[in-house]
Design a protein around this motif. Structure first.
Motif, PDB file in Angstrom:
ATOM      1  N   TYR A  86     -11.538   7.772 -11.246  1.00 48.15           N
ATOM      2  CA  TYR A  86     -10.576   7.163 -10.332  1.00 48.15           C
ATOM      3  C   TYR A  86     -10.494   5.653 -10.537  1.00 48.15           C
ATOM      4  O   TYR A  86     -11.465   5.007 -10.907  1.00 48.15           O
ATOM      5  N   ASP A  87      -9.312   5.095 -10.309  1.00 49.36           N
ATOM      6  CA  ASP A  87      -9.111   3.649 -10.311  1.00 49.36           C
ATOM      7  C   ASP A  87      -9.082   3.158  -8.874  1.00 49.36           C
ATOM      8  O   ASP A  87      -8.653   3.880  -7.973  1.00 49.36           O
ATOM      9  N   THR A  88      -9.504   1.932  -8.684  1.00 47.75           N
ATOM     10  CA  THR A  88      -9.422   1.288  -7.379  1.00 47.75           C
ATOM     11  C   THR A  88      -8.450   0.133  -7.509  1.00 47.75           C
ATOM     12  O   THR A  88      -8.606  -0.718  -8.386  1.00 47.75           O
ATOM     13  N   GLN A  89      -7.431   0.123  -6.648  1.00 48.38           N
ATOM     14  CA  GLN A  89      -6.399  -0.902  -6.703  1.00 48.38           C
ATOM     15  C   GLN A  89      -6.220  -1.523  -5.320  1.00 48.38           C
ATOM     16  O   GLN A  89      -6.235  -0.817  -4.314  1.00 48.38           O
ATOM     17  N   ARG A  90      -6.064  -2.824  -5.277  1.00 40.89           N
ATOM     18  CA  ARG A  90      -5.753  -3.506  -4.025  1.00 40.89           C
ATOM     19  C   ARG A  90      -4.243  -3.508  -3.824  1.00 40.89           C
ATOM     20  O   ARG A  90      -3.489  -3.486  -4.796  1.00 40.89           O
ATOM     21  N   PRO A  91      -3.789  -3.520  -2.568  1.00 42.40           N
ATOM     22  CA  PRO A  91      -2.347  -3.580  -2.322  1.00 42.40           C
ATOM     23  C   PRO A  91      -1.738  -4.816  -2.996  1.00 42.40           C
ATOM     24  O   PRO A  91      -2.274  -5.923  -2.892  1.00 42.40           O
ATOM     25  N   ASP A  92      -0.646  -4.609  -3.712  1.00 43.51           N
ATOM     26  CA  ASP A  92       0.004  -5.696  -4.434  1.00 43.51           C
ATOM     27  C   ASP A  92       1.471  -5.319  -4.634  1.00 43.51           C
ATOM     28  O   ASP A  92       1.765  -4.392  -5.404  1.00 43.51           O
ATOM     29  N   PRO A  93       2.388  -6.011  -3.971  1.00 41.25           N
ATOM     30  CA  PRO A  93       3.807  -5.666  -4.115  1.00 41.25           C
ATOM     31  C   PRO A  93       4.296  -5.676  -5.560  1.00 41.25           C
ATOM     32  O   PRO A  93       5.170  -4.893  -5.927  1.00 41.25           O
ATOM     33  N   SER A  94       3.713  -6.528  -6.425  1.00 39.30           N
ATOM     34  CA  SER A  94       4.179  -6.596  -7.818  1.00 39.30           C
ATOM     35  C   SER A  94       3.749  -5.377  -8.632  1.00 39.30           C
ATOM     36  O   SER A  94       4.337  -5.093  -9.679  1.00 39.30           O
ATOM     37  N   ASP A 154     -15.165  -3.229   1.816  1.00 39.12           N
ATOM     38  CA  ASP A 154     -14.711  -4.018   2.963  1.00 39.12           C
ATOM     39  C   ASP A 154     -13.413  -4.781   2.657  1.00 39.12           C
ATOM     40  O   ASP A 154     -13.133  -5.814   3.257  1.00 39.12           O
ATOM     41  N   TYR A 155     -12.631  -4.289   1.741  1.00 34.51           N
ATOM     42  CA  TYR A 155     -11.307  -4.846   1.452  1.00 34.51           C
ATOM     43  C   TYR A 155     -10.321  -3.684   1.313  1.00 34.51           C
ATOM     44  O   TYR A 155     -10.710  -2.561   0.990  1.00 34.51           O
ATOM     45  N   HIS A 156      -9.069  -3.962   1.589  1.00 37.43           N
ATOM     46  CA  HIS A 156      -8.040  -2.922   1.502  1.00 37.43           C
ATOM     47  C   HIS A 156      -7.872  -2.502   0.050  1.00 37.43           C
ATOM     48  O   HIS A 156      -7.767  -3.344  -0.852  1.00 37.43           O
ATOM     49  N   HIS A 157      -7.879  -1.188  -0.144  1.00 38.93           N
ATOM     50  CA  HIS A 157      -7.735  -0.639  -1.493  1.00 38.93           C
ATOM     51  C   HIS A 157      -7.240   0.798  -1.398  1.00 38.93           C
ATOM     52  O   HIS A 157      -7.209   1.382  -0.314  1.00 38.93           O
ATOM     53  N   PHE A 158      -6.853   1.339  -2.539  1.00 41.39           N
ATOM     54  CA  PHE A 158      -6.444   2.736  -2.644  1.00 41.39           C
ATOM     55  C   PHE A 158      -6.708   3.195  -4.064  1.00 41.39           C
ATOM     56  O   PHE A 158      -7.019   2.383  -4.949  1.00 41.39           O
ATOM     57  N   HIS A 159      -6.581   4.494  -4.271  1.00 38.51           N
ATOM     58  CA  HIS A 159      -6.800   5.078  -5.595  1.00 38.51           C
ATOM     59  C   HIS A 159      -5.478   5.703  -6.042  1.00 38.51           C
ATOM     60  O   HIS A 159      -5.059   6.722  -5.493  1.00 38.51           O
ATOM     61  N   THR A 184       0.870  -1.177   0.000  1.00 39.59           N
ATOM     62  CA  THR A 184       0.000   0.000   0.000  1.00 39.59           C
ATOM     63  C   THR A 184       0.906   1.226   0.000  1.00 39.59           C
ATOM     64  O   THR A 184       1.632   1.449   0.977  1.00 39.59           O
ATOM     65  N   PRO A 185       0.909   2.008  -1.072  1.00 36.15           N
ATOM     66  CA  PRO A 185       1.852   3.130  -1.175  1.00 36.15           C
ATOM     67  C   PRO A 185       1.634   4.219  -0.132  1.00 36.15           C
ATOM     68  O   PRO A 185       2.589   4.807   0.372  1.00 36.15           O
ATOM     69  N   ASN A 186       0.372   4.508   0.194  1.00 36.53           N
ATOM     70  CA  ASN A 186       0.030   5.643   1.035  1.00 36.53           C
ATOM     71  C   ASN A 186       0.554   6.920   0.394  1.00 36.53           C
ATOM     72  O   ASN A 186       0.650   6.996  -0.813  1.00 36.53           O
ATOM     73  N   SER A 187       0.872   7.953   1.163  1.00 34.49           N
ATOM     74  CA  SER A 187       1.229   9.244   0.583  1.00 34.49           C
ATOM     75  C   SER A 187       2.161   9.998   1.501  1.00 34.49           C
ATOM     76  O   SER A 187       2.153   9.796   2.717  1.00 34.49           O
ATOM     77  N   ARG A 188       2.938  10.895   0.905  1.00 34.86           N
ATOM     78  CA  ARG A 188       3.747  11.796   1.740  1.00 34.86           C
ATOM     79  C   ARG A 188       2.856  12.846   2.390  1.00 34.86           C
ATOM     80  O   ARG A 188       3.242  13.511   3.322  1.00 34.86           O
ATOM     81  N   TYR A 189       1.643  13.008   1.865  1.00 35.01           N
ATOM     82  CA  TYR A 189       0.680  13.953   2.408  1.00 35.01           C
ATOM     83  C   TYR A 189      -0.132  13.286   3.513  1.00 35.01           C
ATOM     84  O   TYR A 189      -0.413  12.094   3.451  1.00 35.01           O
ATOM     85  N   PRO A 190      -0.572  14.037   4.496  1.00 31.42           N
ATOM     86  CA  PRO A 190      -1.382  13.434   5.550  1.00 31.42           C
ATOM     87  C   PRO A 190      -2.836  13.244   5.129  1.00 31.42           C
ATOM     88  O   PRO A 190      -3.356  13.964   4.289  1.00 31.42           O
ATOM     89  N   VAL A 191      -3.463  12.262   5.750  1.00 31.94           N
ATOM     90  CA  VAL A 191      -4.913  12.137   5.697  1.00 31.94           C
ATOM     91  C   VAL A 191      -5.454  13.250   6.590  1.00 31.94           C
ATOM     92  O   VAL A 191      -4.895  13.538   7.651  1.00 31.94           O
ATOM     93  N   LEU A 192      -6.513  13.909   6.161  1.00 37.65           N
ATOM     94  CA  LEU A 192      -7.155  14.947   6.958  1.00 37.65           C
ATOM     95  C   LEU A 192      -8.457  14.381   7.506  1.00 37.65           C
ATOM     96  O   LEU A 192      -9.273  13.848   6.747  1.00 37.65           O
ATOM     97  N   LEU A 193      -8.645  14.480   8.815  1.00 37.36           N
ATOM     98  CA  LEU A 193      -9.859  13.981   9.452  1.00 37.36           C
ATOM     99  C   LEU A 193     -10.566  15.146  10.117  1.00 37.36           C
ATOM    100  O   LEU A 193     -10.008  15.792  11.009  1.00 37.36           O
ATOM    101  N   TYR A 194     -11.777  15.424   9.653  1.00 40.64           N
ATOM    102  CA  TYR A 194     -12.618  16.480  10.223  1.00 40.64           C
ATOM    103  C   TYR A 194     -13.760  15.812  10.983  1.00 40.64           C
ATOM    104  O   TYR A 194     -14.395  14.903  10.462  1.00 40.64           O
ATOM    105  N   HIS A 199       5.535  -0.428  -7.602  1.00 43.87           N
ATOM    106  CA  HIS A 199       6.358   0.588  -8.259  1.00 43.87           C
ATOM    107  C   HIS A 199       5.530   1.376  -9.284  1.00 43.87           C
ATOM    108  O   HIS A 199       5.628   2.599  -9.364  1.00 43.87           O
ATOM    109  N   GLN A 200       4.696   0.676 -10.033  1.00 43.72           N
ATOM    110  CA  GLN A 200       3.829   1.336 -11.011  1.00 43.72           C
ATOM    111  C   GLN A 200       2.855   2.284 -10.306  1.00 43.72           C
ATOM    112  O   GLN A 200       2.618   3.405 -10.758  1.00 43.72           O
ATOM    113  N   ALA A 201       2.306   1.839  -9.183  1.00 45.93           N
ATOM    114  CA  ALA A 201       1.371   2.691  -8.429  1.00 45.93           C
ATOM    115  C   ALA A 201       2.067   3.957  -7.945  1.00 45.93           C
ATOM    116  O   ALA A 201       1.488   5.046  -7.991  1.00 45.93           O
TER     117      ALA A 201
END
Length: 178
Positions: free
Chosen positions: A134-142, A65-70, A22-32, A145-147
């Motif tokens: 937007y695309d939805t992608q599941r965490p995948d080490p392979s 209900d599954y791990h994913h990111f955009h 899961t790449p995540n981001s250098r930017y923070p998640v903002l929670l209001y 790098h592309q993500a």
């Protein structure tokens, strides 16, 4: 229509590291935490608020209900009704309780997953203008790098979807390691 007091709104910032899948981001998640009002009124209010700040509201539904990111879009999630436990940052990330009136602003690449929710859990999902496909992608080490390359190409939003102010929390150089 319900209005948010933009002068008293403050975001909690949450940082998540790249875990190799899961790449995540250098930017923070903002929670209001804005507080709850009647569900239908809040759904319309979130849609109007996001649209006024150049984020396109695209759907009303739950969170997968599954791990994913955009990898190609930032995402704002406005909780309209009910409550849920979500994990942000991938399988080893942080569990949060969300309830009606909360907004989570996820930078591109940030993992998220709903692990439990009430039957009436409903969210408005919105994306910065130009990022609606937007695309939805599941965490995948392979595919990791592309993500990372796709995430790096995502333009910063002009405005915060909640406050309408410049996204100062996401200015280049204000990073927390990656």
């Amino acid at each position: 229509m319900f209005r948010f007091d933009h002068h008293t709104i403050a975001a909690q910032t949450l940082f998540f590291k790249d875990d190799g899948a899961t790449p995540n981001s250098r930017y923070p998640v903002l929670l209001y935490r804005l507080g709850a009002v009647a569900a239908l009124e809040l759904a319309c209010a979130f849609e109007a608020l996001f649209a006024a700040h150049q984020w396109t509201p695209l759907w009303r539904d739950g969170i997968f209900d599954y791990h994913h990111f955009h990898p190609n879009a930032h995402e704002a999630l406005g909780v309209v009704s009910g409550h849920a436990r979500v994990i942000l940052g991938g399988p080893t990330g942080q569990t949060l309780n969300l309830e009606a009136g909360d907004v989570v602003v996820l930078p591109a690449g940030t993992g998220h997953c709903c692990i439990a929710s009430s039957d009436d859990f409903l969210v408005v999902g919105a994306y910065p203008q130009g990022q609606e496909a937007y695309d939805t992608q599941r965490p995948d080490p392979s595919l990791h790098h592309q993500a990372l390359g796709r995430i790096a190409a995502v333009p910063d939003p002009a405005l915060d979807p909640v406050t309408g102010k410049a996204m100062t929390q996401w200015q280049h150089g204000k990073s927390h390691g990656h």
